[in-house]
Design a protein around this motif. Structure first.
Motif, mmCIF file in Angstrom:
data_model
loop_
_atom_site.group_PDB
_atom_site.id
_atom_site.type_symbol
_atom_site.label_atom_id
_atom_site.label_comp_id
_atom_site.label_asym_id
_atom_site.label_seq_id
_atom_site.Cartn_x
_atom_site.Cartn_y
_atom_site.Cartn_z
ATOM 1 N N UNK A 13 -0.406 -14.300 0.977
ATOM 2 C CA UNK A 13 0.019 -14.514 -0.737
ATOM 3 C C UNK A 13 -1.106 -14.517 -0.921
ATOM 4 N N UNK A 14 -2.580 -14.956 -0.822
ATOM 5 C CA UNK A 14 -3.378 -14.077 -2.000
ATOM 6 C C UNK A 14 -3.428 -12.757 -1.626
ATOM 7 N N UNK A 15 -2.988 -11.860 -0.953
ATOM 8 C CA UNK A 15 -3.052 -10.510 -0.460
ATOM 9 C C UNK A 15 -1.837 -9.976 -1.544
ATOM 10 N N UNK A 16 -0.773 -10.787 -1.837
ATOM 11 C CA UNK A 16 -0.068 -10.075 -1.930
ATOM 12 C C UNK A 16 0.273 -10.827 -3.501
ATOM 13 N N UNK A 17 -0.778 -11.549 -4.099
ATOM 14 C CA UNK A 17 -1.149 -10.918 -5.524
ATOM 15 C C UNK A 17 -1.921 -10.163 -5.803
ATOM 16 N N UNK A 18 -2.642 -10.231 -4.605
ATOM 17 C CA UNK A 18 -3.572 -8.934 -5.442
ATOM 18 C C UNK A 18 -3.207 -7.611 -5.254
ATOM 19 N N UNK A 19 -2.069 -7.429 -4.472
ATOM 20 C CA UNK A 19 -0.892 -6.096 -5.199
ATOM 21 C C UNK A 19 -0.263 -5.665 -6.367
ATOM 22 N N UNK A 20 0.898 -7.454 -6.569
ATOM 23 C CA UNK A 20 1.166 -7.958 -7.757
ATOM 24 C C UNK A 20 1.225 -8.131 -9.233
ATOM 25 N N UNK A 21 0.717 -9.352 -9.004
ATOM 26 C CA UNK A 21 -0.996 -9.587 -10.312
ATOM 27 C C UNK A 21 0.636 -10.723 -10.261
ATOM 28 N N UNK A 22 1.572 -10.799 -9.579
ATOM 29 C CA UNK A 22 2.820 -12.112 -10.085
ATOM 30 C C UNK A 22 2.509 -13.602 -9.855
ATOM 31 N N UNK A 23 2.012 -14.353 -10.446
ATOM 32 C CA UNK A 23 1.698 -15.697 -10.791
ATOM 33 C C UNK A 23 2.015 -16.722 -9.633
ATOM 34 N N UNK A 24 3.000 -16.490 -9.206
ATOM 35 C CA UNK A 24 3.792 -17.023 -8.447
ATOM 36 C C UNK A 24 3.194 -17.111 -7.097
ATOM 37 N N UNK A 25 3.074 -15.868 -7.092
ATOM 38 C CA UNK A 25 2.467 -15.682 -5.500
ATOM 39 C C UNK A 25 0.862 -16.090 -5.605
ATOM 40 N N UNK A 26 0.436 -16.523 -6.527
ATOM 41 C CA UNK A 26 -1.044 -16.702 -6.632
ATOM 42 C C UNK A 26 -1.240 -18.004 -6.798
ATOM 43 N N UNK A 63 1.046 -1.058 -0.188
ATOM 44 C CA UNK A 63 0.158 -0.008 -0.583
ATOM 45 C C UNK A 63 0.937 1.207 0.456
ATOM 46 N N UNK A 64 1.554 1.053 0.846
ATOM 47 C CA UNK A 64 3.001 2.163 1.260
ATOM 48 C C UNK A 64 3.514 2.312 -0.451
ATOM 49 N N UNK A 65 3.961 1.644 -1.340
ATOM 50 C CA UNK A 65 4.598 1.411 -1.966
ATOM 51 C C UNK A 65 4.051 2.508 -2.619
ATOM 52 N N UNK A 66 2.919 1.813 -3.674
ATOM 53 C CA UNK A 66 1.440 3.066 -4.329
ATOM 54 C C UNK A 66 1.254 3.938 -4.383
ATOM 55 N N UNK A 67 1.149 4.091 -2.825
ATOM 56 C CA UNK A 67 0.326 5.396 -2.168
ATOM 57 C C UNK A 67 1.134 6.489 -2.608
ATOM 58 N N UNK A 68 2.906 6.610 -1.985
ATOM 59 C CA UNK A 68 4.138 7.161 -2.365
ATOM 60 C C UNK A 68 4.522 7.002 -3.743
ATOM 61 N N UNK A 69 4.482 6.588 -3.812
ATOM 62 C CA UNK A 69 4.880 6.331 -5.302
ATOM 63 C C UNK A 69 6.791 5.949 -5.149
ATOM 64 N N UNK A 70 6.437 4.940 -4.168
ATOM 65 C CA UNK A 70 8.139 4.462 -3.842
ATOM 66 C C UNK A 70 8.040 2.873 -4.493
ATOM 67 N N UNK A 71 8.941 2.339 -5.797
ATOM 68 C CA UNK A 71 9.188 1.446 -5.850
ATOM 69 C C UNK A 71 10.025 0.152 -5.213
ATOM 70 N N UNK A 72 10.371 1.273 -4.467
ATOM 71 C CA UNK A 72 11.384 0.080 -3.598
ATOM 72 C C UNK A 72 11.078 -0.078 -2.417
ATOM 73 N N UNK A 73 10.027 0.211 -2.006
ATOM 74 C CA UNK A 73 8.913 -0.283 -0.412
ATOM 75 C C UNK A 73 8.152 -2.240 -1.283
ATOM 76 N N UNK A 74 7.740 -2.009 -2.613
ATOM 77 C CA UNK A 74 6.782 -2.659 -3.309
ATOM 78 C C UNK A 74 7.987 -4.134 -3.602
ATOM 79 N N UNK A 75 9.617 -3.512 -3.896
ATOM 80 C CA UNK A 75 10.649 -4.491 -3.994
ATOM 81 C C UNK A 75 10.680 -5.322 -2.838
ATOM 82 N N UNK A 76 10.933 -4.619 -1.488
ATOM 83 C CA UNK A 76 10.979 -5.097 -0.356
ATOM 84 C C UNK A 76 9.920 -6.805 0.034
ATOM 85 N N UNK A 77 8.950 -5.870 -0.249
ATOM 86 C CA UNK A 77 8.095 -6.611 0.415
ATOM 87 C C UNK A 77 7.740 -7.938 -0.614
ATOM 88 N N UNK A 78 7.749 -7.608 -1.727
ATOM 89 C CA UNK A 78 7.819 -9.190 -2.810
ATOM 90 C C UNK A 78 8.980 -9.828 -2.089
#
Length: 395
Positions: A254-267, A183-198
């Motif tokens: 993992x369902x939530x992580x997929x919802x945020x990323x669309x990555x098939x391995x998480x689904x 969420x924070x990555x999206x709201x703050x436009x911070x891809x580094x945060x998204x990479x940490x979560x992933x």
């Protein structure tokens, strides 16, 4: 990947049974979804009115315990607050919104708490629901700060978010707390945060999820090299078994992580975790651990409530063709939990909503009781099953 419906005897999941839900045992009745939500609202209203500002975690003898959590830094305030937001939206009663906002402000300081890995548990059901419903700008700011605080737990060498236990430790539970970083990555436009979560998601997928879809509770890493050292557990039977609530966290997380990323391995990971649960839980409500050596182990209803909510989200993510079996199983579990065998509607003096849950079996805390997350995820699952409420969001 086989759909969940193929994992059990078809007779256990025939359409007619799924439609009417599980039957209640002798002396029990099954409430409708709406009746169950009304009962839950009454229990929460009573708690808020009789003990304003209190954030209990579990009951003892059916009565909420108001002492500090003896096991972990308090992580239950968001669940109580989240239920208030559900009731505010469903009923339109301004009293519920007033209480939800008040309790949100009470837990707001946790957005900067460096001493817990449970920031998502605290802020997602509370401030997350506030933002999702209203678009409130301050709620957005709280979620961004909370996500940054959570992301600071990253152990760079190992690629995981550490627990409050030790820098070398991570739990399967942490999968429920990566959403706030996304969420924070999206709201703050911070891809580094998204990479940490992933990175955490994929480290967890590699080391805490077994080939059969079962999960470890805890993984230990060498903090210098990042090498995975061993499995462990605090709440399961043993390190190589599967703690049921941890399995539920994996399904939902993992369902939530997929919802945020669309990555098939998480689904795929969410589905494998779900399939393991379904295969091993024909009646929907698991023991604390599937390898529990007891001849008649106690049921852990909070794991069932989390799983019901998680599977409803998973079914929606997969769509009708691939997700219907997970949704049907979830509704069957939910029907079981709506029985007064589990729902406390006929238990005079019981203060929680969902009975037969367990907090920490090893430590003797909240065993065969109500727990705040069990109540919250039951309410969430009931809300999802009931469908959307009419009227626009109060933006």
């Amino acid at each position: 990947m086989t759909d969940a419906i193929g994992l059990q005897d078809a007779a256990a999941h025939d359409p007619a049974r799924a439609a009417r839900g599980a039957t209640s045992g002798p002396g029990h009745r099954t409430l409708t979804v709406e009746e169950s939500l009304d009962f839950a609202a009454g229990q929460v209203r009573r708690l808020v009115t009789d003990s304003p500002g209190k954030l209990p975690t579990y009951t003892s003898g059916g009565k909420w315990v108001f002492d500090d959590d003896p096991w972990a830094p308090n992580w239950s305030g968001g669940f109580l607050t989240g239920m208030m937001w559900v009731f505010a939206r469903r009923t339109g009663d301004p009293w519920w919104r007033e209480q939800a906002e008040r309790y949100c402000r009470q837990v707001e300081p946790r957005k900067s708490d460096p001493g817990t890995h449970d920031i998502g548990f605290v802020l997602e059901p509370s401030w997350g629901r506030w933002f999702d419903w209203t678009g409130d700008a301050h709620a957005r700011e709280v979620l961004v700060e909370g996500g940054r605080t959570m992301a600071a737990r990253l152990q760079e060498v190992g690629g995981y978010l550490s627990t409050w236990v030790d820098p070398g430790s991570t739990f399967i539970d942490v999968m429920m707390n990566v959403g706030i970083i996304f969420r924070a990555a999206k709201y703050a436009d911070d891809p580094e945060l998204a990479e940490i979560a992933l990175r955490h998601c994929r480290t967890t997928r590699r080391h805490l999820v077994r080939g059969d879809g079962s999960t470890l509770h805890e993984g230990w890493f060498d903090t210098d090299s990042g090498e995975f050292l061993r499995a462990a557990t605090h709440q399961g039977h043993r390190a190589d078994s599967t703690w049921a609530r941890g399995q539920a966290w994996a399904i939902y997380g993992f369902t939530t992580a997929y919802a945020h990323t669309g990555h098939a391995d998480l689904l795929d990971t969410a589905r494998r975790a779900a399939d393991y649960y379904v295969r091993n839980t024909p009646d929907g409500v698991p023991p604390n651990d599937w390898l529990d050596p007891g001849r008649a182990p106690r049921r852990e209803a909070s794991a069932a409530a989390i799983t019901a909510a998680g599977l409803l989200h998973l079914g929606a993510a997969l769509g009708e063709q691939h997700g219907w079996a997970y949704r049907r199983y979830a509704l069957d579990v939910l029907a079981r939990l709506r029985s007064t065998e589990y729902l406390a509607a006929d238990s005079a003096g019981w203060e929680g909503v969902l009975r037969h849950a367990t907090y920490h079996e090893r430590n003797g805390l909240g065993i065969d009781e109500s727990v705040m997350w069990g109540d919250y995820y039951l309410v969430e699952a009931l809300d999802l099953a009931a469908g959307p409420t009419p009227g626009p969001s109060p933006r």
